[in-house]
Scaffold this motif. Structure first.
Motif, PDB file in Angstrom:
ATOM      1  N   LEU A   1     -11.147  -6.815 -26.066  1.00 39.25           N
ATOM      2  CA  LEU A   1     -11.992  -5.837 -27.023  1.00 39.25           C
ATOM      3  C   LEU A   1     -12.067  -6.209 -28.472  1.00 39.25           C
ATOM      4  N   THR A   2     -13.431  -5.951 -28.981  1.00 35.76           N
ATOM      5  CA  THR A   2     -13.948  -6.493 -30.083  1.00 35.76           C
ATOM      6  C   THR A   2     -14.200  -5.493 -31.002  1.00 35.76           C
ATOM      7  N   TYR A   3     -14.094  -5.449 -32.222  1.00 37.99           N
ATOM      8  CA  TYR A   3     -14.450  -4.304 -33.018  1.00 37.99           C
ATOM      9  C   TYR A   3     -14.823  -4.947 -34.427  1.00 37.99           C
TER      10      TYR A   3
ATOM     11  N   MET B   1      -5.923 -14.824 -53.425  1.00 38.39           N
ATOM     12  CA  MET B   1      -5.566 -13.306 -53.443  1.00 38.39           C
ATOM     13  C   MET B   1      -6.334 -12.731 -54.728  1.00 38.39           C
ATOM     14  N   ASN B   2      -7.231 -11.848 -54.457  1.00 36.34           N
ATOM     15  CA  ASN B   2      -7.838 -11.123 -55.500  1.00 36.34           C
ATOM     16  C   ASN B   2      -8.934 -11.847 -56.198  1.00 36.34           C
ATOM     17  N   GLN B   3      -9.235 -12.976 -55.591  1.00 37.64           N
ATOM     18  CA  GLN B   3     -10.386 -13.710 -56.564  1.00 37.64           C
ATOM     19  C   GLN B   3     -11.557 -13.895 -55.720  1.00 37.64           C
ATOM     20  N   ASN B   4     -11.768 -13.101 -54.745  1.00 36.80           N
ATOM     21  CA  ASN B   4     -13.077 -13.193 -53.988  1.00 36.80           C
ATOM     22  C   ASN B   4     -14.127 -12.532 -54.928  1.00 36.80           C
ATOM     23  N   THR B   5     -15.475 -13.263 -54.760  1.00 43.21           N
ATOM     24  CA  THR B   5     -16.398 -12.333 -55.446  1.00 43.21           C
ATOM     25  C   THR B   5     -17.427 -11.839 -54.510  1.00 43.21           C
ATOM     26  N   GLU B   6     -17.196 -11.984 -53.096  1.00 45.01           N
ATOM     27  CA  GLU B   6     -18.039 -11.363 -51.998  1.00 45.01           C
ATOM     28  C   GLU B   6     -17.031 -11.362 -50.801  1.00 45.01           C
ATOM     29  N   SER B   7     -17.289 -10.753 -49.929  1.00 42.97           N
ATOM     30  CA  SER B   7     -16.587 -10.414 -48.741  1.00 42.97           C
ATOM     31  C   SER B   7     -17.669 -10.618 -47.269  1.00 42.97           C
ATOM     32  N   ASN B   8     -17.111 -10.637 -46.248  1.00 33.88           N
ATOM     33  CA  ASN B   8     -17.527 -10.856 -45.064  1.00 33.88           C
ATOM     34  C   ASN B   8     -17.342  -9.660 -44.110  1.00 33.88           C
ATOM     35  N   ILE B   9     -18.274  -9.150 -43.083  1.00 37.53           N
ATOM     36  CA  ILE B   9     -17.787  -8.206 -42.100  1.00 37.53           C
ATOM     37  C   ILE B   9     -17.281  -9.094 -40.846  1.00 37.53           C
ATOM     38  N   ALA B  10     -16.008  -9.129 -40.129  1.00 38.33           N
ATOM     39  CA  ALA B  10     -15.434  -9.842 -39.397  1.00 38.33           C
ATOM     40  C   ALA B  10     -15.552  -9.276 -38.162  1.00 38.33           C
ATOM     41  N   GLU B  11     -15.936 -10.042 -36.957  1.00 36.04           N
ATOM     42  CA  GLU B  11     -15.723  -9.435 -35.653  1.00 36.04           C
ATOM     43  C   GLU B  11     -14.464  -9.706 -34.931  1.00 36.04           C
ATOM     44  N   ASN B  12     -13.543  -8.803 -35.017  1.00 32.19           N
ATOM     45  CA  ASN B  12     -12.332  -9.218 -34.429  1.00 32.19           C
ATOM     46  C   ASN B  12     -11.877  -9.046 -33.174  1.00 32.19           C
ATOM     47  N   THR B  13     -11.044  -9.641 -32.333  1.00 28.47           N
ATOM     48  CA  THR B  13     -11.159  -9.463 -31.060  1.00 28.47           C
ATOM     49  C   THR B  13      -9.638  -9.389 -30.648  1.00 28.47           C
ATOM     50  N   LEU B  14      -9.180  -8.533 -29.860  1.00 28.02           N
ATOM     51  CA  LEU B  14      -7.704  -8.295 -29.351  1.00 28.02           C
ATOM     52  C   LEU B  14      -7.854  -8.626 -27.727  1.00 28.02           C
ATOM     53  N   TYR B  15      -6.998  -9.673 -27.266  1.00 29.64           N
ATOM     54  CA  TYR B  15      -7.199 -10.017 -25.775  1.00 29.64           C
ATOM     55  C   TYR B  15      -5.994  -9.441 -25.147  1.00 29.64           C
ATOM     56  N   LEU B  16      -6.325  -9.163 -23.740  1.00 27.45           N
ATOM     57  CA  LEU B  16      -5.299  -8.071 -23.231  1.00 27.45           C
ATOM     58  C   LEU B  16      -5.066  -8.639 -21.722  1.00 27.45           C
TER      59      LEU B  16
ATOM     60  N   HIS C   1      -3.690  -2.260 -22.064  1.00 23.02           N
ATOM     61  CA  HIS C   1      -4.535  -2.297 -21.043  1.00 23.02           C
ATOM     62  C   HIS C   1      -5.970  -1.950 -21.545  1.00 23.02           C
ATOM     63  N   GLU C   2      -6.788  -2.323 -20.595  1.00 18.23           N
ATOM     64  CA  GLU C   2      -8.376  -2.281 -21.021  1.00 18.23           C
ATOM     65  C   GLU C   2      -8.736  -0.713 -21.068  1.00 18.23           C
ATOM     66  N   ASN C   3      -8.051  -0.003 -20.267  1.00 17.47           N
ATOM     67  CA  ASN C   3      -8.568   1.380 -20.246  1.00 17.47           C
ATOM     68  C   ASN C   3      -7.668   2.183 -21.410  1.00 17.47           C
ATOM     69  N   LYS C   4      -7.340   1.363 -22.459  1.00 21.83           N
ATOM     70  CA  LYS C   4      -6.532   2.229 -23.503  1.00 21.83           C
ATOM     71  C   LYS C   4      -5.157   2.688 -23.197  1.00 21.83           C
TER      72      LYS C   4
ATOM     73  N   ALA D   1     -14.407   3.606 -35.226  1.00 26.13           N
ATOM     74  CA  ALA D   1     -14.878   2.330 -34.203  1.00 26.13           C
ATOM     75  C   ALA D   1     -13.800   1.211 -34.521  1.00 26.13           C
ATOM     76  N   ASP D   2     -13.196   0.851 -35.507  1.00 24.16           N
ATOM     77  CA  ASP D   2     -12.604  -0.254 -35.964  1.00 24.16           C
ATOM     78  C   ASP D   2     -11.026   0.036 -35.789  1.00 24.16           C
ATOM     79  N   VAL D   3     -10.597   1.084 -34.989  1.00 20.91           N
ATOM     80  CA  VAL D   3      -9.201   1.107 -34.393  1.00 20.91           C
ATOM     81  C   VAL D   3      -9.179   1.106 -32.995  1.00 20.91           C
ATOM     82  N   LEU D   4      -8.306   0.313 -32.322  1.00 26.00           N
ATOM     83  CA  LEU D   4      -8.036   0.260 -31.047  1.00 26.00           C
ATOM     84  C   LEU D   4      -6.904   1.173 -30.827  1.00 26.00           C
ATOM     85  N   LEU D   5      -7.038   2.232 -29.889  1.00 26.93           N
ATOM     86  CA  LEU D   5      -5.755   2.787 -29.485  1.00 26.93           C
ATOM     87  C   LEU D   5      -5.503   2.833 -28.203  1.00 26.93           C
ATOM     88  N   PHE D   6      -4.130   2.570 -27.842  1.00 27.69           N
ATOM     89  CA  PHE D   6      -3.381   2.446 -26.691  1.00 27.69           C
ATOM     90  C   PHE D   6      -2.384   3.573 -26.613  1.00 27.69           C
ATOM     91  N   THR D   7      -2.227   4.260 -25.557  1.00 27.04           N
ATOM     92  CA  THR D   7      -1.448   5.469 -25.422  1.00 27.04           C
ATOM     93  C   THR D   7      -0.528   5.558 -24.090  1.00 27.04           C
TER      94      THR D   7
END
Length: 694
Positions: A384-386, A539-554, A368-371, A422-428
């Motif tokens: 929710l996006t992180y 796999m394991n062949q990248n020379t660079e990386s990206n920061i991802a904006e990942n979203t979880l829908y609720l 739920h939205e309120n974690k 900040a990159d961990v979404l908790l639901f309790t």
């Protein structure tokens, strides 16, 4: 003080002389039981068992001409062809301890696997086990001391080679005892499609076999051409051997071992189907069978005190041809974990059944939205996006890892230090008002999107104790490019919502009243898994990386949740408590109080074994929690173990509890001891008089 010293000296002399007389009277006697000779010729000073076997090393030829170093421990007293025990190991056959079985009359064989230690060839990390194992069995059966029946035993790597050997269906293989192993190396290397970094790299480093890593990375997509030799997934029907499968909920091969049991038991050939046993305790790979796992100390009953009986019985039945209770034992025995701080809480007991998994209802616990984590359906919530940065991944802290040390640790650990990000979404959940048990396969259904073509999603399941600790139960990962299968890639379209399933393996756990259920969603668990660079690279062949904006829908159209298998069968009563004296004398009636509680409050029955060959049969019914007083008399001097178990009106039984009572030896015995001492050492009285100065 001088008198005390003299008396102590006398006591020591008497004890030494009495022990010596006892040892000499035993001599070199042998105890013969079931045609197996147990050597009793003990060196009193070093306590080393004198070997009664001959050890020879052979270079056994495989079908491709490679020779494998093989030690044969042959009992000296063997007079006719006999069944044999085989261990194949990559960890050095020297110092294997196989002489112990040879001392008990078993031809015992241990072999260095291909490319390891004294064996020829190149170590291909199990890829030749499906042929080398059967070739070794054929060689054993050709020896004049062999009757053609072979049992295999071993755990971890020595268990994996057993699985792969069985897939070839060799006739000589009659039974197996497999501990902490997997029949599918692909799902071990790439669970959820992601590389299991720490375990594989550290293990290969210790083996001196890191040259295999580029080959593993090059075959990240499942293909029969490369992986078929190290997986039984498609040929269970070729397995025709009964086996004991022994695992732990926190073991790095836990799900693989369960899959192995199910493959043998339900899909195996006629020699395997319906003839296997599964045992799963609350254990990690490194501390198998012990109470202390991770940061939790389980009750005394968490120790493995019984699995060795399965080995003895499967040997007797399938190698010696002697009937016993192996087939009558429950097919499945597993430990239901729970609150380790409350001895009255439901959980922390062994359950005995005939099938895995047990009956369960899939409860969908929604995010739920309120974690909040709740069984209530979600509303019109915003997603929710992180930000997931692969250069700053969520650190691993415990779980189903191979090594119990930093940087990953193993077993149940408090996750609070890695949840507060900040990159961990908790639901309790709310505080539970009654216990909740989940037993079976755990999975999460997520609705997700990303602005990158590939990323990972991780899910952790924990138990939040009243003191705030968030203790890890199980976890899983999914590499998004493999969401529809590990044999091909499907990259993500930015912003598109995908429904995916994350496998958290299986467990059996009871959240106690006053606890909370928690789920943590993120995109990394490093170095347990390789950190996804969020690119399209192999796999394991990248020379660079990206920061991802990942979203979880609720929201109600995208109801992300964890699916817990709520136990839906009857609970057996809790094993009885036994209160009463611990010492007594022969011929006197002693009273004992027995008490058991049924979780559903049903009436119970009690069965008491008094330890002297007598029992009560089933008594009752009694009310749940009722104290039952029973009396018993013992006629002989001995330490007796009273055992008690309970069953409910549905005939579901619990395990035995035990209580010892010592009916001690009388003073007459002490007089007999002294009489014997003076008879064997007639000058002892003169020595005592001299020491006392009389």
């Amino acid at each position: 003080m001088k008198i005390l010293k003299v008396r102590n000296g006398i006591v020591i002399i008497i004890v030494i002389l009495f022990i010596a007389s006892s040892v000499f009277s035993i001599g070199s006697a042998n105890l013969i039981k079931n045609d197996i000779i147990y050597n009793k010729n003990i060196d009193f000073l070093s306590f080393q068992v004198n070997p009664i076997f001959t050890k020879e090393t052979y270079m056994v030829e495989m079908r491709d001409g490679i020779h494998l170093a093989t030690d044969v421990y042959l009992p000296d007293n063997i007079s006719s062809p006999h069944g044999a025990i085989l261990v194949r190991t990559p960890y050095n056959k020297n110092g294997s301890g196989m002489g112990g079985w040879a001392n008990k009359g078993w031809p015992s064989i241990v072999q260095d696997t291909r490319g390891r230690f004294q064996s020829e060839g190149i170590d291909t990390i199990f890829r030749d086990a499906h042929t080398d194992g059967p070739d070794t069995l054929e060689w054993i059966s050709s020896q004049n001391w062999s009757n053609g029946k072979v049992a295999t035993i071993g755990g971890s790597a020595t268990g994996i080679v057993q699985y792969l050997m069985a897939g070839a269906g060799p006739d000589q293989l009659k039974c197996q005892y497999i501990g902490a192993a997997t029949p599918n190396l692909y799902t071990t290397v790439y669970p959820g499609g992601q590389f299991r970094k720490n375990m594989l790299e550290a293990w290969l480093q210790n083996q001196g076999s890191t040259y295999v890593l580029p080959e593993l990375w090059a075959h990240e997509n499942y293909s029969l051409e490369y992986w078929t030799n190290v997986s039984l997934e498609d040929n269970w029907q070729d397995v025709n051997v009964p086996a004991v499968h022994l695992g732990g909920w926190y073991d790095c091969f836990c799900q693989g071992l369960i899959d192995g049991f199910m493959g043998y038991q339900y899909d195996g050939g006629t020699g395997a189907a319906g003839k296997s046993k599964l045992i799963v305790g609350p254990w990690t790979h490194a501390f198998f069978g012990e109470r202390l796992q991770g940061e939790l100390l389980y009750p005394e009953n968490a120790k493995d005190t019984f699995s060795a009986e399965y080995w003895d019985e499967i040997l007797e039945q399938y190698i010696l041809g002697e009937s016993n209770d192996f087939e009558n034992r429950p097919n499945v025995v597993y430990y239901v974990m729970g609150d380790v701080t409350n001895s009255e809480a439901l959980g922390n007991f062994w359950r005995y059944t005939d099938n895995w998994p047990p009956e369960y209802i899939e409860d969908e616990w929604y995010f739920h939205e309120n974690k909040i984590l709740s069984l209530d359906s979600p509303g019109s919530y915003s997603p929710l996006t992180y930000s997931y940065n692969p250069t700053n991944p969520v650190p691993t802290k415990g779980g189903t890892n191979l090594y119990p040390l930093a940087p990953t640790w193993a077993g149940p650990y408090d996750q609070r230090s890695v949840e507060n990000r900040a990159d961990v979404l908790l639901f309790t959940s709310d505080v539970l008002t009654e216990p909740y048990e989940a037993t079976g396969p755990i999975k999460a259904r997520l609705y997700v999107s990303s602005d990158c073509p590939d990323t990972d999603f991780t899910v952790k399941l924990t138990d939040v104790y009243p003191d705030g600790r968030s203790m890890l139960i199980t976890d899983g990962i999914l590499r998004m490019r493999n969401r529809n299968g590990c044999d091909h890639w499907e990259f993500m379209e930015p912003g598109q919502v995908y429904e995916v399933e994350v496998d958290l393996w299986s467990t059996s756990y009871v959240w106690n009243t006053g606890h909370k259920i928690r789920v943590a969603v993120s995109s990394s668990n490093y170095p347990r898994f390789l950190a996804n660079p969020n690119t399209k690279d192999a796999m394991n062949q990248n020379t660079e990386s990206n920061i991802a904006e990942n979203t979880l829908y609720l929201d109600s159209s995208h109801p992300s949740c964890i699916i817990l298998p709520r136990y839906n069968d009857n609970y057996a009563p809790i094993k009885p408590t036994i209160s009463g004296p611990t010492r007594g004398v022969p011929g006197i009636n002693y009273s004992f109080i027995f008490k058991t509680i049924d979780p559903e409050g049903e009436d119970v029955y009690l069965y008491i074994d008094w330890g002297d060959g007598t029992n009560t049969n089933w008594l009752g019914p009694y009310s749940s929690g009722e104290e039952v007083t029973l009396e018993h008399t013992w006629s002989s001097t001995k330490i007796y173990t009273i055992k008690a178990k309970a069953k409910d009106i549905n005939q579901d039984e619990c395990e035995f509890s035990s209580h010892n009572i010592n009916i001690p030896r009388t003073r007459l015995f002490n007089k007999l001891v002294l009489t014997r001492l003076f008879e064997q050492f007639p000058n002892i009285f003169t020595i005592i008089r001299y020491l006392l100065g009389l």
